[in-house]
Design an enzyme around this catalytic site. Structure first.
Site, PDB file in Angstrom:
ATOM      1  N   ASP A 223      -7.096   9.891 -12.523  1.00  0.00           N
ATOM      2  CA  ASP A 223      -5.792   9.655 -11.893  1.00  0.00           C
ATOM      3  C   ASP A 223      -4.860  10.804 -12.257  1.00  0.00           C
ATOM      4  OD1 ASP A 223      -3.238   8.347 -10.949  1.00  0.00           O
ATOM      5  OD2 ASP A 223      -4.529   6.585 -10.802  1.00  0.00           O
ATOM      6  N   HIS A 261      -5.508   3.612   1.504  1.00  0.00           N
ATOM      7  CA  HIS A 261      -4.422   3.086   2.356  1.00  0.00           C
ATOM      8  C   HIS A 261      -3.103   3.831   2.107  1.00  0.00           C
ATOM      9  CE1 HIS A 261      -2.991  -0.292  -0.658  1.00  0.00           C
ATOM     10  NE2 HIS A 261      -2.581   0.886  -1.018  1.00  0.00           N
TER      11      HIS A 261
HETATM   12  C1  LIG Z   1      -2.015   2.120  -5.081  1.00  0.00           C
HETATM   13  S1  LIG Z   1      -2.422   2.829  -6.604  1.00  0.00           S
HETATM   14  C2  LIG Z   1      -4.031   2.125  -6.889  1.00  0.00           C
HETATM   15  C3  LIG Z   1      -4.377   2.054  -8.344  1.00  0.00           C
HETATM   16  C4  LIG Z   1      -5.729   1.371  -8.640  1.00  0.00           C
HETATM   17  N1  LIG Z   1      -6.812   1.907  -7.882  1.00  0.00           N
HETATM   18  C5  LIG Z   1      -5.584  -0.108  -8.403  1.00  0.00           C
HETATM   19  O1  LIG Z   1      -5.902  -0.554  -7.303  1.00  0.00           O
HETATM   20  O2  LIG Z   1      -5.102  -0.800  -9.297  1.00  0.00           O
HETATM   21  C6  LIG Z   1      -2.812   4.499  -6.152  1.00  0.00           C
HETATM   22  C7  LIG Z   1      -3.205   5.382  -7.311  1.00  0.00           C
HETATM   23  O3  LIG Z   1      -3.491   6.698  -6.817  1.00  0.00           O
HETATM   24  C8  LIG Z   1      -3.012   7.627  -7.766  1.00  0.00           C
HETATM   25  N2  LIG Z   1      -2.852   8.953  -7.135  1.00  0.00           N
HETATM   26  C9  LIG Z   1      -1.883   9.338  -6.277  1.00  0.00           C
HETATM   27  N3  LIG Z   1      -2.068  10.622  -5.916  1.00  0.00           N
HETATM   28  C10 LIG Z   1      -3.164  11.054  -6.587  1.00  0.00           C
HETATM   29  C11 LIG Z   1      -3.842  12.311  -6.632  1.00  0.00           C
HETATM   30  N4  LIG Z   1      -3.414  13.349  -5.930  1.00  0.00           N
HETATM   31  N5  LIG Z   1      -4.933  12.413  -7.427  1.00  0.00           N
HETATM   32  C12 LIG Z   1      -5.361  11.343  -8.162  1.00  0.00           C
HETATM   33  N6  LIG Z   1      -4.770  10.126  -8.136  1.00  0.00           N
HETATM   34  C13 LIG Z   1      -3.679   9.990  -7.356  1.00  0.00           C
HETATM   35  C14 LIG Z   1      -1.704   7.015  -8.223  1.00  0.00           C
HETATM   36  O4  LIG Z   1      -1.230   7.574  -9.414  1.00  0.00           O
HETATM   37  C15 LIG Z   1      -2.083   5.541  -8.332  1.00  0.00           C
HETATM   38  O5  LIG Z   1      -2.538   5.200  -9.597  1.00  0.00           O
HETATM   39  O1  LIG Z   2       4.203  -2.316  -2.054  1.00  0.00           O
HETATM   40  C1  LIG Z   2       3.000  -2.066  -2.211  1.00  0.00           C
HETATM   41  C2  LIG Z   2       2.068  -3.063  -2.233  1.00  0.00           C
HETATM   42  C3  LIG Z   2       0.745  -2.758  -2.426  1.00  0.00           C
HETATM   43  C4  LIG Z   2      -0.230  -3.810  -2.469  1.00  0.00           C
HETATM   44  C5  LIG Z   2       0.040  -5.063  -1.957  1.00  0.00           C
HETATM   45  C6  LIG Z   2      -0.910  -6.048  -1.984  1.00  0.00           C
HETATM   46  C7  LIG Z   2      -2.139  -5.792  -2.513  1.00  0.00           C
HETATM   47  O2  LIG Z   2      -3.076  -6.771  -2.528  1.00  0.00           O
HETATM   48  C8  LIG Z   2      -2.437  -4.534  -3.020  1.00  0.00           C
HETATM   49  C9  LIG Z   2      -1.478  -3.544  -3.012  1.00  0.00           C
HETATM   50  O3  LIG Z   2       0.301  -1.492  -2.592  1.00  0.00           O
HETATM   51  C10 LIG Z   2       1.196  -0.491  -2.573  1.00  0.00           C
HETATM   52  C11 LIG Z   2       0.735   0.829  -2.750  1.00  0.00           C
HETATM   53  O4  LIG Z   2      -0.568   1.091  -2.889  1.00  0.00           O
HETATM   54  C12 LIG Z   2       1.666   1.871  -2.745  1.00  0.00           C
HETATM   55  O5  LIG Z   2       1.216   3.124  -2.935  1.00  0.00           O
HETATM   56  C13 LIG Z   2       3.007   1.625  -2.561  1.00  0.00           C
HETATM   57  C14 LIG Z   2       3.453   0.338  -2.380  1.00  0.00           C
HETATM   58  C15 LIG Z   2       2.562  -0.734  -2.389  1.00  0.00           C
END
Ligand SMILES: C[S@@+](CC[C@H](N)C(=O)[O-])C[C@H]1O[C@@H](n2cnc3c(N)ncnc32)[C@H](O)[C@@H]1O
Ligand SMILES: O=c1cc(-c2ccc(O)cc2)oc2c(O)c(O)ccc12
Length: 356
Positions: A223, A261
């Site tokens: 990450d 997404h």
């Molecule tokens: C929506 S979160 C999902 C986190 C985890 N996979 C989960 O579902 O709990 C998206 C993740 O992508 C990481 N991310 C964003 N840009 C990135 C990049 N350029 N390289 C690696 N990770 C990145 C963010 O820091 C974040 O932790």
């Molecule tokens: O605001 C969000 C919400 C989500 C989200 C909602 C419900 C789920 O079951 C999983 C994730 O994820 C987000 C995300 O990935 C982001 O980059 C910004 C906002 C949110």
């Protein structure tokens, strides 16, 4: 303008009510947030039986001048399905409240609690960009979040540790439930693999669950540096900081849970091409995606609404979107992958295995 008949006036009143109800929609979110801030679900849960209003008021951390407002707050929360009301027939006719299936997921100690996700969605950092929505349609900024903050959500998180923690905790909330289902229902997906990289793996909730169930699997949680810099690995989990657009560590399998997404098609194509380079063993290697596949299950009207909200949230905060099977397939084949398999995991979330 004059109204000529009953029918016309009734239609006008219905339309007026519809507009007001849609406009006041934010009141449901704000009342829910208020209930969580005041720990109302936990207080009722701790009471252990239907909780009379007077007991509830006495147990809440509120100013005495505000006691008369709690019943009004509870009224809307009962209507939106977070509590149910018992009309006790004792002499003082006091109402009592119990939790519902929905408010059980708001309890602080529930393993699948959703409170952090809710708090981050309603935090001013993620909420204020909505006020830039129409402005964003008239400029060339990548997102309304960018219009509001002059930087991306990811840059904002790297500069503001408090928001970074809030966001990572929120994602952990969502991942706990999915992890347990993925490990139960999709064991076969991980069998035979020797190494796995969880790209955008956050603080490692999913990787930890997989590593526990498959102790011989070497996992890397990859990450951005501000997310993983202070995290300690274990025997079979290593944290690596980096940018997935630059490089992805090599492994048998590359996993993305609710990461794709966040990105538009052009960005996803770049990421998938990096994955093809990073897959070590082209015979048994694969990409594993846990994300929404719109339209693969006929949802009820509430789930359909959730998918639309979720798609809008991606538009306002990041450059991403929700995809249907056709959108996913186009991405996989354009990135040079050969075939894919979709397994529906939970609600509208699916696990997609993509093969080189
Ligand atoms: C929506 S979160 C999902 C986190 C985890 N996979 C989960 O579902 O709990 C998206 C993740 O992508 C990481 N991310 C964003 N840009 C990135 C990049 N350029 N390289 C690696 N990770 C990145 C963010 O820091 C974040 O932790
Ligand atoms: O605001 C969000 C919400 C989500 C989200 C909602 C419900 C789920 O079951 C999983 C994730 O994820 C987000 C995300 O990935 C982001 O980059 C910004 C906002 C949110």
């Amino acid at each position: 303008m004059s109204i000529h008949n009953e029918d016309q006036s009734s239609k006008l009143f219905q339309s007026q009510t519809h507009i007001l109800n849609q406009t006041f929609g934010f009141i449901n979110s704000m009342c829910l947030k208020c209930a969580i801030d005041l720990c109302i679900p936990d207080v009722i849960h701790k009471y252990g039986k239907p909780m009379p209003l007077s007991q509830l008021i006495a147990s809440l951390p509120i100013h005495p001048s505000k006691t008369c407002f709690i019943s009004r707050l509870m009224q809307i929360l009962v209507q939106s399905g977070f509590f149910s009301q018992h009309n006790v027939t004792d002499y003082n006719q006091e109402v009592s409240y119990v939790l519902t299936d929905a408010s059980i997921l708001l309890l602080k100690d529930h393993p699948f609690r959703m409170t952090c996700l809710l708090q981050v969605i309603l935090d001013p950092v993620m909420f204020n960009p909505w006020f830039q929505f129409s402005t964003w349609f008239t400029n060339d900024d990548p997102t309304p979040f960018y219009t509001q903050n002059e930087m991306t959500l990811w840059d904002y998180a790297s500069r503001e540790p408090k928001f970074n923690h809030l966001f990572n905790d929120a994602m952990t909330n969502d991942t706990r439930l999915i992890s347990s289902v993925v490990i139960e229902k999709c064991k076969g997906v991980f069998e035979g693999l020797e190494s796995l990289v969880d790209v955008g793996g956050g603080t490692g909730t999913l990787a930890k669950a997989i590593a526990n169930s498959f102790p011989h699997l070497n996992c890397i949680v990859f990450d951005l540096p501000h997310v993983v810099h202070d995290l300690q690995g274990t025997d079979n989990i290593k944290y690596v900081g980096g940018d997935m657009f630059e490089t992805i560590p090599s492994a048998d399998s590359i996993m993305f849970k609710t990461v794709m997404h966040n990105w538009n098609d052009e960005e996803c194509l770049k990421i998938l091409k990096r994955c093809k380079e990073a897959i070590e063993n082209k015979d048994k290697g694969k990409v594993i995606i846990i994300d929404t596949v719109i339209g693969n299950v006929k949802g009820d009207s509430e789930s359909e609404q959730t998918k639309l909200y979720y798609d809008m949230e991606m538009m306002v905060l990041v450059t991403g979107k929700q995809r249907n099977e056709k959108d996913w397939a186009k991405l996989f084949f354009s990135a040079g992958f050969n075939h894919y398999k979709i397994t529906q995991v939970l609600g509208f979330k699916s696990l997609i295995e993509v093969y080189p």
